[in-house]
Write a protein that holds these residues in place. Structure first.
Motif, PDB file in Angstrom:
ATOM      1  N   ALA A 190       0.830  -1.207   0.000  1.00 40.02           N
ATOM      2  CA  ALA A 190       0.000   0.000   0.000  1.00 40.02           C
ATOM      3  C   ALA A 190       0.865   1.258   0.000  1.00 40.02           C
ATOM      4  O   ALA A 190       0.541   2.240  -0.682  1.00 40.02           O
ATOM      5  N   GLU A 191       1.969   1.230   0.751  1.00 45.65           N
ATOM      6  CA  GLU A 191       2.859   2.387   0.800  1.00 45.65           C
ATOM      7  C   GLU A 191       3.530   2.634  -0.547  1.00 45.65           C
ATOM      8  O   GLU A 191       3.733   3.784  -0.953  1.00 45.65           O
TER       9      GLU A 191
ATOM     10  N   ILE B 187       4.750   6.406  -1.069  1.00 45.26           N
ATOM     11  CA  ILE B 187       5.461   6.712   0.173  1.00 45.26           C
ATOM     12  C   ILE B 187       6.892   6.175   0.130  1.00 45.26           C
ATOM     13  O   ILE B 187       7.816   6.776   0.686  1.00 45.26           O
ATOM     14  N   ILE B 188       7.072   5.043  -0.547  1.00 44.83           N
ATOM     15  CA  ILE B 188       8.400   4.441  -0.666  1.00 44.83           C
ATOM     16  C   ILE B 188       8.497   3.744  -2.013  1.00 44.83           C
ATOM     17  O   ILE B 188       7.480   3.319  -2.583  1.00 44.83           O
TER      18      ILE B 188
ATOM     19  N   ASN C  46      14.290  -2.600   2.823  1.00 40.82           N
ATOM     20  CA  ASN C  46      15.364  -3.464   3.309  1.00 40.82           C
ATOM     21  C   ASN C  46      14.928  -4.169   4.600  1.00 40.82           C
ATOM     22  O   ASN C  46      13.781  -4.036   5.042  1.00 40.82           O
ATOM     23  N   GLU C  47      15.841  -4.925   5.208  1.00 38.96           N
ATOM     24  CA  GLU C  47      15.495  -5.669   6.423  1.00 38.96           C
ATOM     25  C   GLU C  47      15.022  -4.748   7.534  1.00 38.96           C
ATOM     26  O   GLU C  47      14.059  -5.061   8.256  1.00 38.96           O
TER      27      GLU C  47
END
Length: 229
Positions: free
Chosen positions: A137-138, A143-144, A150-151
């Motif tokens: 969703a982000e 948003i990203i 990443n971890e």
């Protein structure tokens, strides 16, 4: 915490709930012993998402037992400076359970000697699915971007984000499997399996597990010489 039903059967009780009731004694002993040893984080796998498929009578009895245990142990948690925490699909729990959980969480929120986490209506696949849905969703909202995932980004979206990865996982009753528990978090956790059924698990059994853990070399991908250096 496995083996309550088999323990009841060994005691010639047809009702598995008898084993669950006696399992609460092992919970108390484990919490007290862990607190005395200086354990800072203790997580108990109390009820999995798969456990909802058990007979309705047993599930209802487990929910009632949870409420009773919370009421009985709240003051002890407060006196021993233990903070209660929970992970799992909590909205799926009966309202009475959620309300009692929240009471004890609020009561112990300022305690800092140990964090006791109850995994309730929890499974790791469910947790990771929720994390993936949230990240997707982000990404969709801008948003990203995928390359920035990443971890660490994933860790901060897990229900255990405020907890360190487990150092030791203990499984009772002779079963040697993980059963959908903290699969991401236990990547480098030491595993300990014991034939002891959960109602018989006591301080001495906990000490055995910790002594065994202390004999191991945790390398995290390195070689022994690097660890010794």
């Amino acid at each position: 915490m496995d083996g309550n039903g088999r323990w009841a059967k060994k005691q010639n009780f047809k009702d598995r709930v008898f084993g669950h009731r006696n399992g609460t004694k092992a919970v108390r002993k484990t919490i007290e012993a862990s607190r005395e040893l200086g354990v800072r984080f203790l997580t108990l796998y109390a009820f999995s998402t798969e456990n909802w498929s058990r007979p309705k009578f047993e599930v209802n009895a487990l929910m009632e037992l949870l409420i009773k245990s919370l009421k009985d142990e709240a003051e002890q948690l407060l006196e021993n400076n233990i903070r209660l925490n929970t992970i799992g699909d909590l909205p799926s729990l009966p309202r009475a359970c959620r309300e009692e959980l929240q009471k004890v969480i609020d009561l112990t929120k300022d305690n800092d000697a140990m964090i006791l986490t109850l995994a309730l209506s929890y499974s790791s696949r469910w947790e990771l699915t929720e994390v993936v849905k949230g990240i997707a969703a982000e990404v969709a909202e801008g948003i990203i971007v995928p390359d920035n995932i990443n971890e660490q980004y994933i860790n901060q979206r897990l229900m255990t984000k405020e907890l360190p990865d487990p150092e030791l996982l203990i499984r009772t009753s002779g079963e040697q499997r993980i059963s959908n528990y903290l699969l991401w978090q236990i990547a480098y956790t030491e595993l300990y399996f014991t034939d002891t059924l959960w109602p018989d698990f006591d301080e001495e059994e906990l000490y055995k597990a910790i002594v065994d853990y202390q004999s191991r070399e945790r390398r995290f991908g390195k070689i022994s010489d690097q660890i010794k250096a």
